[in-house]
Every structure is written in structure tokens, then in C-alpha cells.
Design a protein around this motif. Structure first.
Motif, PDB file in Angstrom:
ATOM      1  N   GLN A  83      67.303  41.306  41.980  1.00 50.89           N
ATOM      2  CA  GLN A  83      66.387  41.493  40.848  1.00 50.89           C
ATOM      3  C   GLN A  83      65.739  42.877  40.897  1.00 50.89           C
ATOM      4  OE1 GLN A  83      64.165  37.794  41.734  1.00 50.89           O
ATOM      5  NE2 GLN A  83      64.338  37.361  39.544  1.00 50.89           N
ATOM      6  N   ILE A  84      65.422  43.339  42.091  1.00 55.62           N
ATOM      7  CA  ILE A  84      64.827  44.675  42.253  1.00 55.62           C
ATOM      8  C   ILE A  84      65.838  45.741  41.846  1.00 55.62           C
ATOM      9  CG2 ILE A  84      64.000  46.349  43.964  1.00 55.62           C
ATOM     10  CD1 ILE A  84      62.679  43.911  45.400  1.00 55.62           C
ATOM     11  N   VAL A  85      67.077  45.612  42.317  1.00 57.31           N
ATOM     12  CA  VAL A  85      68.129  46.570  41.961  1.00 57.31           C
ATOM     13  C   VAL A  85      68.336  46.579  40.450  1.00 57.31           C
ATOM     14  CG1 VAL A  85      70.615  47.039  42.140  1.00 57.31           C
ATOM     15  CG2 VAL A  85      69.294  46.514  44.188  1.00 57.31           C
ATOM     16  N   GLN A  86      68.339  45.398  39.841  1.00 57.09           N
ATOM     17  CA  GLN A  86      68.516  45.317  38.390  1.00 57.09           C
ATOM     18  C   GLN A  86      67.349  45.972  37.661  1.00 57.09           C
ATOM     19  OE1 GLN A  86      71.321  44.103  36.670  1.00 57.09           O
ATOM     20  NE2 GLN A  86      70.247  45.262  35.113  1.00 57.09           N
ATOM     21  N   ALA A  87      66.133  45.774  38.158  1.00 61.37           N
ATOM     22  CA  ALA A  87      64.958  46.404  37.541  1.00 61.37           C
ATOM     23  C   ALA A  87      65.058  47.925  37.619  1.00 61.37           C
ATOM     24  CB  ALA A  87      63.681  45.912  38.221  1.00 61.37           C
ATOM     25  N   VAL A  88      65.467  48.436  38.768  1.00 64.36           N
ATOM     26  CA  VAL A  88      65.633  49.888  38.928  1.00 64.36           C
ATOM     27  C   VAL A  88      66.687  50.397  37.944  1.00 64.36           C
ATOM     28  CG1 VAL A  88      66.352  51.732  40.498  1.00 64.36           C
ATOM     29  CG2 VAL A  88      64.879  49.897  41.343  1.00 64.36           C
ATOM     30  N   GLU A  89      67.793  49.682  37.832  1.00 65.60           N
ATOM     31  CA  GLU A  89      68.849  50.083  36.898  1.00 65.60           C
ATOM     32  C   GLU A  89      68.362  50.048  35.452  1.00 65.60           C
ATOM     33  OE1 GLU A  89      72.425  47.869  37.674  1.00 65.60           O
ATOM     34  OE2 GLU A  89      72.538  48.639  39.721  1.00 65.60           O
ATOM     35  N   ASP A  90      67.584  49.025  35.107  1.00 71.51           N
ATOM     36  CA  ASP A  90      67.039  48.926  33.747  1.00 71.51           C
ATOM     37  C   ASP A  90      66.125  50.111  33.441  1.00 71.51           C
ATOM     38  OD1 ASP A  90      68.397  46.542  33.490  1.00 71.51           O
ATOM     39  OD2 ASP A  90      66.617  45.271  33.714  1.00 71.51           O
ATOM     40  N   VAL A  91      65.253  50.438  34.403  1.00 73.96           N
ATOM     41  CA  VAL A  91      64.336  51.573  34.221  1.00 73.96           C
ATOM     42  C   VAL A  91      65.144  52.857  34.068  1.00 73.96           C
ATOM     43  CG1 VAL A  91      62.587  53.001  35.376  1.00 73.96           C
ATOM     44  CG2 VAL A  91      62.363  50.506  35.394  1.00 73.96           C
ATOM     45  N   ARG A 115      58.655  46.968  32.942  1.00 73.69           N
ATOM     46  CA  ARG A 115      59.720  46.182  33.577  1.00 73.69           C
ATOM     47  C   ARG A 115      59.146  45.227  34.618  1.00 73.69           C
ATOM     48  NH1 ARG A 115      62.680  43.025  34.662  1.00 73.69           N
ATOM     49  NH2 ARG A 115      64.891  43.128  35.125  1.00 73.69           N
ATOM     50  N   LEU A 116      58.150  45.706  35.401  1.00 69.27           N
ATOM     51  CA  LEU A 116      57.524  44.847  36.412  1.00 69.27           C
ATOM     52  C   LEU A 116      56.747  43.702  35.764  1.00 69.27           C
ATOM     53  CD1 LEU A 116      56.292  47.366  39.118  1.00 69.27           C
ATOM     54  CD2 LEU A 116      57.983  45.550  39.403  1.00 69.27           C
ATOM     55  N   LYS A 117      56.175  43.946  34.607  1.00 71.48           N
ATOM     56  CA  LYS A 117      55.437  42.894  33.901  1.00 71.48           C
ATOM     57  C   LYS A 117      56.376  41.729  33.588  1.00 71.48           C
ATOM     58  CE  LYS A 117      52.457  44.337  30.807  1.00 71.48           C
ATOM     59  NZ  LYS A 117      51.853  44.782  29.521  1.00 71.48           N
ATOM     60  N   GLN A 118      57.637  42.044  33.264  1.00 72.33           N
ATOM     61  CA  GLN A 118      58.635  41.002  32.976  1.00 72.33           C
ATOM     62  C   GLN A 118      59.112  40.319  34.264  1.00 72.33           C
ATOM     63  OE1 GLN A 118      61.843  43.101  31.108  1.00 72.33           O
ATOM     64  NE2 GLN A 118      60.515  43.958  29.523  1.00 72.33           N
ATOM     65  N   LEU A 119      59.152  41.079  35.342  1.00 71.15           N
ATOM     66  CA  LEU A 119      59.717  40.599  36.594  1.00 71.15           C
ATOM     67  C   LEU A 119      58.746  39.734  37.384  1.00 71.15           C
ATOM     68  CD1 LEU A 119      62.213  40.779  38.467  1.00 71.15           C
ATOM     69  CD2 LEU A 119      61.159  42.804  39.494  1.00 71.15           C
ATOM     70  N   ASP A 120      57.540  40.241  37.607  1.00 74.81           N
ATOM     71  CA  ASP A 120      56.559  39.526  38.419  1.00 74.81           C
ATOM     72  C   ASP A 120      55.175  40.109  38.121  1.00 74.81           C
ATOM     73  OD1 ASP A 120      56.307  37.739  41.118  1.00 74.81           O
ATOM     74  OD2 ASP A 120      54.912  39.431  41.197  1.00 74.81           O
ATOM     75  N   GLN A 121      54.260  39.272  37.658  1.00 76.42           N
ATOM     76  CA  GLN A 121      52.959  39.777  37.233  1.00 76.42           C
ATOM     77  C   GLN A 121      52.120  40.324  38.386  1.00 76.42           C
ATOM     78  OE1 GLN A 121      51.248  36.677  34.795  1.00 76.42           O
ATOM     79  NE2 GLN A 121      52.405  37.358  33.012  1.00 76.42           N
ATOM     80  N   LYS A 146      43.860  42.219  30.238  1.00 68.41           N
ATOM     81  CA  LYS A 146      44.943  42.611  29.322  1.00 68.41           C
ATOM     82  C   LYS A 146      46.192  41.781  29.590  1.00 68.41           C
ATOM     83  CE  LYS A 146      43.770  47.467  29.211  1.00 68.41           C
ATOM     84  NZ  LYS A 146      44.259  48.803  29.597  1.00 68.41           N
ATOM     85  N   LEU A 147      46.474  41.569  30.874  1.00 71.85           N
ATOM     86  CA  LEU A 147      47.661  40.814  31.268  1.00 71.85           C
ATOM     87  C   LEU A 147      47.566  39.349  30.830  1.00 71.85           C
ATOM     88  CD1 LEU A 147      50.332  40.988  32.824  1.00 71.85           C
ATOM     89  CD2 LEU A 147      49.078  40.392  34.878  1.00 71.85           C
TER      90      LEU A 147
END
Length: 149
Positions: A83-91, A115-121, A146-147
Motif C-alpha cells: 500500500q505504501i509503494v502504491q501510494a508513492v507511485e500514485d503521488v 493520498r495519505l488521507k485516503q490511506l490512513d487518517q 477539518k478531518l
């Protein structure tokens, strides 16, 4: 391709397949001399990207910095390495799809936070607290409010 084990120049491709959502090719290779196997990745070379830091300091884009920031934010959270690798790739895809030669670090930071907001608050709040340089508890609470909305 040189063998990473013995340095021989003769290697053969055993298997090729798409990787990183068809943005790269993963190749399994075997050395003709020592018979050891290794993996290589082939990616399209992109235009060099310059990041404009605070006070107009410019430096080359470094994917490792994004990865390190996300890894720190997700430390001891239920987020897998994939999931971390995918987040980095998305960014990274978002950044390069902007097709700019220079990009402010603030823009990158905002993309990472989204991207982190979608992954883990919790990871999002951790990253935001460092990125936005929260000075006190009230600033931290404002971000949490806000969150929660």
C-alpha cells in the motif's frame, strides 16, 4: 546487462512481465557464466524534475524523500508495504502528469497529504503535523476538526 554476482557481461532474459501498472517491465535474468538469477526493471526515462524548496532553493526531484515521509507517517500503522509503494507511485504519477519542469515542494506535500488521507487518517495527521509545522495543540486540533468534517 552485467551480472551483479560475478560481473559477467553475458546474461539472458528468462521472463518479462509488466510491472508498476504497466509503467515498467520486470525482467528475470540468468547469468550465462555463474547461472545465478536476478531481477531488473526497465522504466521510461522521464524529463528531469526540479523541486522548488522554501526560499527558492532548487534541487532535483527525489522519489526517496516521498517514500521516506510516507513510511515515517505509516510507522506502526495497519498499512502494508504494498500500500505504501502504491501510494508513492500514485503521488509520483500525479506529479509527473502535471508535465511541469519545476514544481514547488508545497504542491508535492499537498498531494502526499491527500493520498495519505485516503490511506490512513492517523498517518495523514502525522504527516500534516510535520509538514504544516504545527506550533501548538490548537493548530493540531484545527486539523483534526477539518478531518472529522
Amino acid at each position: 546487462m552485467k551480472c551483479p554476482y560475478c560481473g559477467a557481461d553475458d546474461t539472458k532474459v528468462i521472463d518479462s512481465r509488466p510491472a508498476e501498472e504497466n509503467n515498467a517491465i520486470r525482467r528475470r535474468r540468468q547469468c550465462e557464466k555463474c547461472n545465478k538469477r536476478f531481477t531488473t526493471y526497465e522504466k521510461v526515462e522521464t524529463i528531469p524534475l526540479i523541486v522548488i524548496k522554501k526560499e527558492n532553493i532548487r534541487e532535483p526531484y527525489d522519489r526517496g524523500k516521498i517514500e521516506a515521509g510516507i513510511l515515517r507517517s505509516c510507522h506502526k500503522r495497519p498499512v502494508s508495504y504494498d500500500q505504501i509503494v502504491q501510494a508513492v507511485e500514485d503521488v509520483e504519477n500525479t506529479i509527473f502528469n502535471m508535465e511541469k519542469k519545476e514544481i514547488p515542494s508545497q504542491v508535492i506535500g499537498e498531494i502526499v497529504m491527500e493520498r495519505l488521507k485516503q490511506l490512513d487518517q492517523v498517518a495523514y495527521v502525522r504527516f500534516a503535523s510535520v509538514y504544516r509545522e504545527f506550533k501548538d495543540v490548537n493548530t493540531f486540533m484545527d486539523e483534526l476538526k477539518k478531518l472529522l468534517k
